[in-house]
Design an enzyme around this catalytic site. Structure first.
Site, mmCIF file in Angstrom:
data_model
loop_
_atom_site.group_PDB
_atom_site.id
_atom_site.type_symbol
_atom_site.label_atom_id
_atom_site.label_comp_id
_atom_site.label_asym_id
_atom_site.label_seq_id
_atom_site.Cartn_x
_atom_site.Cartn_y
_atom_site.Cartn_z
ATOM 1 N N HIS A 196 0.823 -1.212 0.000
ATOM 2 C CA HIS A 196 0.000 0.000 0.000
ATOM 3 C C HIS A 196 0.851 1.254 0.000
ATOM 4 O O HIS A 196 0.535 2.231 -0.658
ATOM 5 C CB HIS A 196 -0.927 -0.007 1.215
ATOM 6 C CG HIS A 196 -1.961 -1.080 1.129
ATOM 7 N ND1 HIS A 196 -2.674 -1.508 2.194
ATOM 8 C CD2 HIS A 196 -2.388 -1.793 0.073
ATOM 9 C CE1 HIS A 196 -3.507 -2.456 1.808
ATOM 10 N NE2 HIS A 196 -3.332 -2.652 0.520
ATOM 11 N N ARG A 245 -5.613 -4.142 -16.440
ATOM 12 C CA ARG A 245 -5.392 -5.415 -15.743
ATOM 13 C C ARG A 245 -6.276 -5.447 -14.500
ATOM 14 O O ARG A 245 -5.889 -4.930 -13.455
ATOM 15 C CB ARG A 245 -3.925 -5.538 -15.335
ATOM 16 C CG ARG A 245 -2.935 -5.699 -16.492
ATOM 17 C CD ARG A 245 -1.519 -5.826 -15.933
ATOM 18 N NE ARG A 245 -0.585 -6.398 -16.894
ATOM 19 C CZ ARG A 245 0.340 -5.681 -17.540
ATOM 20 N NH1 ARG A 245 0.430 -4.387 -17.336
ATOM 21 N NH2 ARG A 245 1.169 -6.280 -18.378
ATOM 22 N N ARG A 278 -9.481 -6.405 -19.253
ATOM 23 C CA ARG A 278 -9.148 -7.829 -19.345
ATOM 24 C C ARG A 278 -9.736 -8.511 -18.117
ATOM 25 O O ARG A 278 -9.570 -8.018 -16.999
ATOM 26 C CB ARG A 278 -7.629 -8.011 -19.350
ATOM 27 C CG ARG A 278 -7.233 -9.470 -19.345
ATOM 28 C CD ARG A 278 -5.758 -9.664 -19.500
ATOM 29 N NE ARG A 278 -5.043 -9.320 -18.281
ATOM 30 C CZ ARG A 278 -3.722 -9.357 -18.180
ATOM 31 N NH1 ARG A 278 -2.991 -9.686 -19.228
ATOM 32 N NH2 ARG A 278 -3.136 -9.053 -17.065
ATOM 33 N N GLU A 301 -1.523 -15.090 -26.326
ATOM 34 C CA GLU A 301 -0.355 -15.349 -25.476
ATOM 35 C C GLU A 301 0.144 -16.774 -25.626
ATOM 36 O O GLU A 301 1.288 -17.084 -25.295
ATOM 37 C CB GLU A 301 -0.722 -15.121 -23.995
ATOM 38 C CG GLU A 301 -1.068 -13.692 -23.675
ATOM 39 C CD GLU A 301 -1.693 -13.527 -22.309
ATOM 40 O OE1 GLU A 301 -1.074 -12.890 -21.450
ATOM 41 O OE2 GLU A 301 -2.815 -14.036 -22.100
ATOM 42 N N ASN A 313 4.670 -10.693 -23.290
ATOM 43 C CA ASN A 313 5.371 -11.167 -22.079
ATOM 44 C C ASN A 313 5.162 -12.670 -21.922
ATOM 45 O O ASN A 313 6.107 -13.431 -21.704
ATOM 46 C CB ASN A 313 4.837 -10.473 -20.818
ATOM 47 C CG ASN A 313 4.850 -8.970 -20.940
ATOM 48 O OD1 ASN A 313 5.568 -8.423 -21.771
ATOM 49 N ND2 ASN A 313 4.067 -8.293 -20.127
ATOM 50 N N ARG A 332 9.439 -16.162 -17.753
ATOM 51 C CA ARG A 332 9.661 -14.721 -17.884
ATOM 52 C C ARG A 332 10.204 -14.089 -16.604
ATOM 53 O O ARG A 332 10.754 -12.994 -16.616
ATOM 54 C CB ARG A 332 8.361 -14.019 -18.310
ATOM 55 C CG ARG A 332 7.278 -13.956 -17.259
ATOM 56 C CD ARG A 332 5.940 -13.540 -17.842
ATOM 57 N NE ARG A 332 5.457 -12.276 -17.333
ATOM 58 C CZ ARG A 332 4.246 -11.777 -17.579
ATOM 59 N NH1 ARG A 332 3.396 -12.444 -18.333
ATOM 60 N NH2 ARG A 332 3.878 -10.641 -17.098
ATOM 61 N N CYS A 383 0.168 -5.550 -26.526
ATOM 62 C CA CYS A 383 0.113 -4.863 -25.230
ATOM 63 C C CYS A 383 1.159 -5.374 -24.243
ATOM 64 O O CYS A 383 1.147 -4.990 -23.085
ATOM 65 C CB CYS A 383 -1.279 -4.953 -24.625
ATOM 66 S SG CYS A 383 -1.764 -6.632 -24.199
#
Ligand code: PEP
Ligand code: MG
Length: 734
Positions: A348, A455, A491, A590, A613, A624, A661
């Site tokens: 946070h 996301r 997404r 992906e 990615n 990755r 993206c």
């Protein structure tokens, strides 16, 4: 007295042991005393009568030289050294070789440890390292004030201070310079046993009330336009009211403790139970609880927090860890950066710091014990390092880097309102990736066309429980409000793998990247996915809506996901919810297997967004997140570029939009390659938009496409270098 005598005896024992261990005839310890003087405190081998008599100024003789420069020295013929200073009372004229190391703590030289031999001996590296290890232990002894009382130790500013670099991890980017403020929440409790239990209960009650008021004031004082910041403080306030925890404190008071001891006991209990946890969520809750306990203790012990007016105007706050409310306690106009010994990018405090645009370096080992209040510090979030007491030339370099960064920002800001078109007028869509409401402000600063990837899992990860449909609908609705008509592609949840939800826990997959994650969970737990789709439809409330499913490996998965969406649209219709004006459905590309299913997939989607990615990790079978594999497979390999070219050729005639993206889209050379294989829509982190737009505006797309076609027909080798040369020859800004 007794303490001083036993300390002297310890030093005498240390020099005896070191002399033995290193087979040296002499071992001596010099300590720095007020007046820039190094005094011989203990020796084995030199005349005992020289102890406390032999004194050298810093910079005088070899010992003084070691202290002045804070560096080790090993000389086979010390007497031949121009700095050698002979002290007759020591009887050292018979010793030829010398090795010495500074005794350093928190970057300050406290003394020097030396060994000497009669012969012209070459001390090896291992021996010098041994001396350094012993010097470290001595430094702890000396700084504990057991040997020289603290007010007798050298305190002259600037002397004996050594620059230091501490490597950590980037929690938020940026570079800033300032002076250290040690955030020190530890409070010593003087009164433990209570005389009047009822009175202690009342004191506790009053303290809780006071803290609640403080938090309320904070909620009003700071401009809380951003949902997450507000939510974090509200979560914190709920914490203040947490019954379970309050009950623990009350029980401790009933058992006879004072209110402050009760608070401490309750916190210690929780820490003992949860302190070993490596779960980032639990650690975060612990630091919230620590924050709360400290606030209560400050009130209960009557200790005033540091007077904010006495803090420097360029504060770099150094802490073991801290809660978001603690950070917001500092005057944000004077706060330049934060250094933490712990912390993670999703903590946070990092989220709040990012919203305040303050660099934060986390996991900086032992930084609290290596920095003194008031030290000059550079927080370099970009390079994940902290420079403590940097030398003037280093500082000049940092000023230059900050200036260059500001200059670059100015340059990219100037590009904001210019169109994203190539030199030959081909339009390229530039979108940004986002994951939190606070990111949405960048739509405005960057001039991005919209959000190409939202996301949704990130807000799920910073919450304490799974958000219900209404909470999700509120959040997505805010995202659309803030986008103010620009398109946003949501997404659906991509959790699993390394993205663990604190309230769900890890799934124990042996190979999590290829495990139960993303759409696989969504289809196996349809209630969860349907809840999210319902929230999205509700949030759009008649506005256009774009939904993307992650990790689709098989057309059947898309069809099942679409079916759930249909069910939700029917449900919304039945209940009178206004349906989206326009609904676009797409998938992330992906998983390589999708390439050979495009003919059956494309009729069912409006768009495809390539997540390079994940695509790269599956294409090359290379994790990755594994740093040992980083850089082993180049994203500019013909394998990936040919695959992307193939996808371009398939999607174009089908009228399906194609975007990229993954991180690749945000790096100018890679973006150049993507455009050259036919991609026309890129989505990237907000900071990358300026540099990529600069590249686009300097590019002649026809030339780049021709170059790529011929490069891809050559024998296989990565194209990075050839592309760089091509860019240099054609004045393309990369
Ligand atoms: C990707 O895989 O490239 C992508 C954009 O998704 P994430 O990084 O969230 O997995
Ligand atoms: Mg991905």
């Amino acid at each position: 007295m007794a303490r001083a005598e036993s300390a002297e005896a310890t030093l005498a024992e240390v020099v005896r042991l070191v002399a033995n261990e290193l087979v040296a005839e002499v071992c001596s310890i010099y300590l720095l005393r007020a007046g820039e003087v190094l005094e011989l405190f203990a020796t084995q081998g030199l005349n005992p009568s020289a102890v406390h008599r032999t004194r050298l100024r810093v910079g005088e003789g070899l010992v003084g030289d070691i202290a002045a420069h804070g560096r080790a020295m090993a000389l086979a013929d010390a007497q031949a050294h121009p700095q050698f200073a002979y002290r007759p009372e020591t009887g050292e004229e018979i010793y030829h070789s010398l090795a010495g190391v500074p005794i350093v703590r928190a970057g300050r030289v406290l003394g020097v440890l030396v060994v000497q031999n009669r012969t012209r001996r070459q001390y090896d590296e291992e021996e010098v390292e041994t001396l350094q290890t012993i010097a470290m232990v001595l430094a702890e002894l000396v700084s504990a004030g057991n040997i020289v009382s603290p007010n007798e130790v050298q305190q002259v500013d600037g002397l004996g201070l050594l620059p230091l670099r501490v490597d950590g991890v980037q929690l938020t980017p940026g570079v800033s310079i300032g002076r250290a403020v040690l955030h020190e929440p530890r409070i010593v409790i003087q009164r433990v046993v209570a005389e009047d239990t009822a009175q202690e209960q009342q004191r506790f009650q009053d303290a809780v009330h006071g803290v609640r008021e403080d938090v309320d004031r904070m909620l009003e004082a700071h401009d809380m336009q951003s949902g997450e910041q507000r939510e974090i403080l509200e979560t914190f306030r709920m914490f203040v009211d947490d019954r379970g925890w309050m009950e623990r404190v009350r029980e401790a008071i009933v058992s006879g403790l004072t209110a402050e001891a009760g608070v401490q006991r309750a916190f210690d209990d929780v820490r003992a139970r949860l302190g070993q946890s490596t779960d980032p969520y639990i650690r975060e809750r612990l630091s919230d609880l620590q924050d709360l306990s400290n606030r209560l203790l400050l009130r209960l012990t009557g200790r005033v927090a540091v007077d904010p007016a006495s803090l420097p105007d360029d504060m770099i706050v150094v802490a073991r860890d801290m809660g978001p409310a603690e950070l917001l306690d500092y005057d944000r106009t004077r706060l330049r950066g934060v250094v933490l010994e712990e912390g993670s990018a999703l903590s946070h405090v990092a989220i709040v710091a990012r919203a305040l645009d303050i660099p934060v370096v986390g996991r900086a080992p032992d930084v609290l014990s290596r920095v003194e209040a008031g030290d000059s510090i550079v927080v370099d979030g970009d390079n994940a390092q902290v420079l403590v007491r940097p030398a003037e030339d280093v500082l000049q370099g940092v000023y230059a880097a900050i200036e260059a960064r500001t200059e670059r920002r100015r340059k990219y800001a100037a590009l904001r309102d210019l169109p994203s078109v190539t030199r030959n007028q081909a339009p390229i869509s530039l979108h940004m990736n986002a994951g939190l409401l606070i990111d949405m402000q960048h739509l405005h600063d960057t001039g991005a066309d919209g959000v190409g990837l939202y996301r949704t899992e990130i807000p799920f990860m910073v919450r304490s429980e799974f958000p219900d449909v209404d909470a999700q609908a509120w959040l997505y609705g805010r995202v659309l409000d803030l986008a103010d008509g620009r398109p946003v592609t949501f997404r659906t949840l991509d959790v699993g793998g390394d993205k663990v939800l604190p309230y769900v826990g890890a799934f124990g997959d042996e190979n999590p990247a290829m495990g139960w994650r993303a759409i696989r969970i969504g289809l196996d737990r349809p209630a969860m996915l349907r809840g999210q789709l319902r929230a999205l439809v509700q949030a759009a409330n008649g506005r256009p809506l774009s939904i993307m499913f992650p990790m689709i490996a098989d057309v059947g998965e898309l069809m099942s996901a679409r079916k759930l969406l249909e069910l939700e649209l029917d449900r919304a219709k039945r209940r009178g919810v206004t349906l989206p004006e326009r609904l676009r459905v797409g998938v992330m590309f992906e998983v390589p297997a999708l390439a050979w299913q495009l003919d059956s997939l494309l009729p069912h989607v409006d768009f495809l967004s390539v997540g390079t990615n994940d695509l790269l990790q599956f294409l090359f079978a290379a994790d990755r997140g594994n740093s040992r594999l980083a850089g082993r497979y180049d994203s500019l390999s013909p394998a990936l570029l040919r695959l992307l070219h193939f996808v371009v050729e398939k999607t174009r005639p089908a009228g399906v939009d194609l975007a990229v993206c993954g991180e690749m889209a945000g790096r100018p050379v890679e973006a150049l390659a993507l455009l050259a294989v036919g991609v026309r829509n890129l989505s990237m982190s907000p900071g990358a938009i300026g540099p990529v737009k600069a590249m686009i505006r300097s590019l002649d797309l026809g030339g780049a496409t021709g170059f790529m076609t011929s490069a891809l027909s050559q024998p296989d080798r990565p194209l990075r270098e050839t592309l760089r040369l091509f860019a240099a020859d054609h004045a393309i800004e990369i």
